[in-house]
Design a protein around this motif. Structure first.
Motif, PDB file in Angstrom:
ATOM      1  N   LEU A 112       0.855  -1.185   0.000  1.00 24.30           N
ATOM      2  CA  LEU A 112       0.000   0.000   0.000  1.00 24.30           C
ATOM      3  C   LEU A 112       0.893   1.239   0.000  1.00 24.30           C
ATOM      4  O   LEU A 112       0.958   1.999   0.961  1.00 24.30           O
ATOM      5  CB  LEU A 112      -0.933  -0.015   1.215  1.00 24.30           C
ATOM      6  CG  LEU A 112      -2.071   1.010   1.236  1.00 24.30           C
ATOM      7  CD1 LEU A 112      -3.031   0.778   0.082  1.00 24.30           C
ATOM      8  CD2 LEU A 112      -2.811   0.948   2.568  1.00 24.30           C
ATOM      9  N   HIS A 113       1.605   1.416  -1.107  1.00 22.40           N
ATOM     10  CA  HIS A 113       2.510   2.550  -1.282  1.00 22.40           C
ATOM     11  C   HIS A 113       1.961   3.446  -2.385  1.00 22.40           C
ATOM     12  O   HIS A 113       1.355   2.970  -3.339  1.00 22.40           O
ATOM     13  CB  HIS A 113       3.905   2.070  -1.691  1.00 22.40           C
ATOM     14  CG  HIS A 113       4.491   1.046  -0.773  1.00 22.40           C
ATOM     15  ND1 HIS A 113       4.826   1.321   0.532  1.00 22.40           N
ATOM     16  CD2 HIS A 113       4.814  -0.262  -0.961  1.00 22.40           C
ATOM     17  CE1 HIS A 113       5.337   0.243   1.100  1.00 22.40           C
ATOM     18  NE2 HIS A 113       5.333  -0.733   0.214  1.00 22.40           N
ATOM     19  N   THR A 114       2.197   4.741  -2.246  1.00 19.38           N
ATOM     20  CA  THR A 114       1.706   5.681  -3.247  1.00 19.38           C
ATOM     21  C   THR A 114       2.597   6.924  -3.258  1.00 19.38           C
ATOM     22  O   THR A 114       3.135   7.307  -2.201  1.00 19.38           O
ATOM     23  CB  THR A 114       0.248   6.089  -2.954  1.00 19.38           C
ATOM     24  OG1 THR A 114      -0.187   7.056  -3.943  1.00 19.38           O
ATOM     25  CG2 THR A 114       0.095   6.664  -1.562  1.00 19.38           C
ATOM     26  N   GLY A 143      10.436  -4.138   0.943  1.00 19.25           N
ATOM     27  CA  GLY A 143      11.664  -3.911   1.681  1.00 19.25           C
ATOM     28  C   GLY A 143      12.822  -3.623   0.750  1.00 19.25           C
ATOM     29  O   GLY A 143      13.945  -3.346   1.188  1.00 19.25           O
ATOM     30  N   SER A 144      12.545  -3.707  -0.547  1.00 20.13           N
ATOM     31  CA  SER A 144      13.519  -3.392  -1.587  1.00 20.13           C
ATOM     32  C   SER A 144      12.732  -2.987  -2.828  1.00 20.13           C
ATOM     33  O   SER A 144      11.502  -3.137  -2.869  1.00 20.13           O
ATOM     34  CB  SER A 144      14.419  -4.598  -1.887  1.00 20.13           C
ATOM     35  OG  SER A 144      13.649  -5.678  -2.410  1.00 20.13           O
ATOM     36  N   ALA A 156      14.533   6.022  -1.910  1.00 12.65           N
ATOM     37  CA  ALA A 156      13.342   5.505  -1.222  1.00 12.65           C
ATOM     38  C   ALA A 156      13.750   4.772   0.060  1.00 12.65           C
ATOM     39  O   ALA A 156      14.721   4.009   0.075  1.00 12.65           O
ATOM     40  CB  ALA A 156      12.572   4.571  -2.136  1.00 12.65           C
ATOM     41  N   ARG A 157      13.010   5.035   1.114  1.00 13.91           N
ATOM     42  CA  ARG A 157      13.270   4.384   2.401  1.00 13.91           C
ATOM     43  C   ARG A 157      12.207   3.330   2.650  1.00 13.91           C
ATOM     44  O   ARG A 157      11.027   3.539   2.356  1.00 13.91           O
ATOM     45  CB  ARG A 157      13.268   5.425   3.521  1.00 13.91           C
ATOM     46  CG  ARG A 157      13.638   4.860   4.882  1.00 13.91           C
ATOM     47  CD  ARG A 157      13.759   5.950   5.934  1.00 13.91           C
ATOM     48  NE  ARG A 157      14.032   5.374   7.239  1.00 13.91           N
ATOM     49  CZ  ARG A 157      13.082   4.930   8.057  1.00 13.91           C
ATOM     50  NH1 ARG A 157      11.797   5.021   7.705  1.00 13.91           N
ATOM     51  NH2 ARG A 157      13.396   4.403   9.230  1.00 13.91           N
ATOM     52  N   GLN A 162       8.831  -3.388  12.386  1.00 15.82           N
ATOM     53  CA  GLN A 162       8.728  -2.898  13.768  1.00 15.82           C
ATOM     54  C   GLN A 162       8.415  -1.406  13.800  1.00 15.82           C
ATOM     55  O   GLN A 162       7.693  -0.935  14.691  1.00 15.82           O
ATOM     56  CB  GLN A 162      10.041  -3.181  14.512  1.00 15.82           C
ATOM     57  CG  GLN A 162      10.352  -4.659  14.711  1.00 15.82           C
ATOM     58  CD  GLN A 162      11.048  -5.304  13.515  1.00 15.82           C
ATOM     59  OE1 GLN A 162      11.181  -4.689  12.451  1.00 15.82           O
ATOM     60  NE2 GLN A 162      11.496  -6.537  13.695  1.00 15.82           N
ATOM     61  N   GLU A 163       8.948  -0.658  12.827  1.00 16.45           N
ATOM     62  CA  GLU A 163       8.644   0.773  12.745  1.00 16.45           C
ATOM     63  C   GLU A 163       7.180   0.994  12.378  1.00 16.45           C
ATOM     64  O   GLU A 163       6.516   1.889  12.916  1.00 16.45           O
ATOM     65  CB  GLU A 163       9.533   1.444  11.709  1.00 16.45           C
ATOM     66  CG  GLU A 163      10.999   1.514  12.065  1.00 16.45           C
ATOM     67  CD  GLU A 163      11.796   2.187  10.963  1.00 16.45           C
ATOM     68  OE1 GLU A 163      11.681   3.418  10.820  1.00 16.45           O
ATOM     69  OE2 GLU A 163      12.499   1.478  10.216  1.00 16.45           O
TER      70      GLU A 163
END
Length: 208
Positions: A112-114, A143-144, A156-157, A162-163
């Motif tokens: 769920l990235h935008t 994660g990559s 991009a991070r 956990q975060e």
């Protein structure tokens, strides 16, 4: 950026992709849900619909939402073609403005990235609160960056699971983190291209 911009962008992303005849489910969904009794599921950012169709074939009643009307319409068509129309409700929905109604035994949010403004922590917190007792929230993030991703930002991070869990700020007396890992796998992209990728997997369960 406006809702119109976001809709136009994501409609363009899906319109540019050939509609798969049999969209595949995500690996992390399959490994998490296999063996669970079917119930009501919410698929946030349903995309091509592989997860929603896989769940429906196993008896889940699925509400599948995406900001792209192209994606939602394709999924609805697949569901009807495969005799799953009664189990899949595919709708266009902008999570920046509202959250789907209902109570769920499973909420799945895969990638769920935008590039547009989205208070993701608020959306996922709402998803956790929409769970029935014993229900699970599965959040799978990149994660990559795969070589075929729409987002090739070298800066991009990728926040660790956990975060993500910490950002949700859920009461540990009610919601328990069952999994927070970063497994690797070989992914297959457009044209059969493969690459090793990292998934950030967070699984949260609401107390019975």
């Amino acid at each position: 950026m406006s809702t119109t911009d976001a809709v136009t962008f994501w409609d363009g992303v899906y319109a540019a992709r050939p509609a798969p005849d049999a969209p595949r489910p995500n690996v992390r969904l399959v490994e998490t849900v296999t063996g669970l009794p079917p119930g009501d599921a919410l698929d946030l950012g349903c995309g091509s619909g592989g997860d929603a169709l896989w769940l429906a074939r196993r008896g889940w009643r699925v509400t599948a939402v995406d900001i792209s009307g192209v994606a939602a319409e394709r999924l609805a068509g697949h569901a009807r073609t495969h005799g799953l129309g009664d189990l899949v409700d595919a709708v266009r929905h902008d999570l920046r403005d509202s959250f789907p109604e209902g109570r769920f035994d499973l909420v799945s949010a895969h990638y769920l990235h935008t590039p547009f403004d989205l208070d993701r922590a608020s959306v996922l917190r709402g998803a956790a609160h929409a769970l029935r007792p014993g229900g699970r929230l599965l959040v799978v993030d990149h994660g990559s960056t795969a070589p075929w991703s729409w987002d090739q930002d070298p800066d991009a991070r990728h926040p660790a699971p956990q975060e993500v869990a910490a950002d949700l700020a859920l009461d540990p007396a009610t919601w328990r983190v069952e999994r927070a890992e970063a497994p690797r796998r070989t992914a297959t992209g457009p044209g059969g291209r493969t690459a090793e990728v990292v998934d950030h997997v967070l699984l949260v369960r609401r107390a019975d």
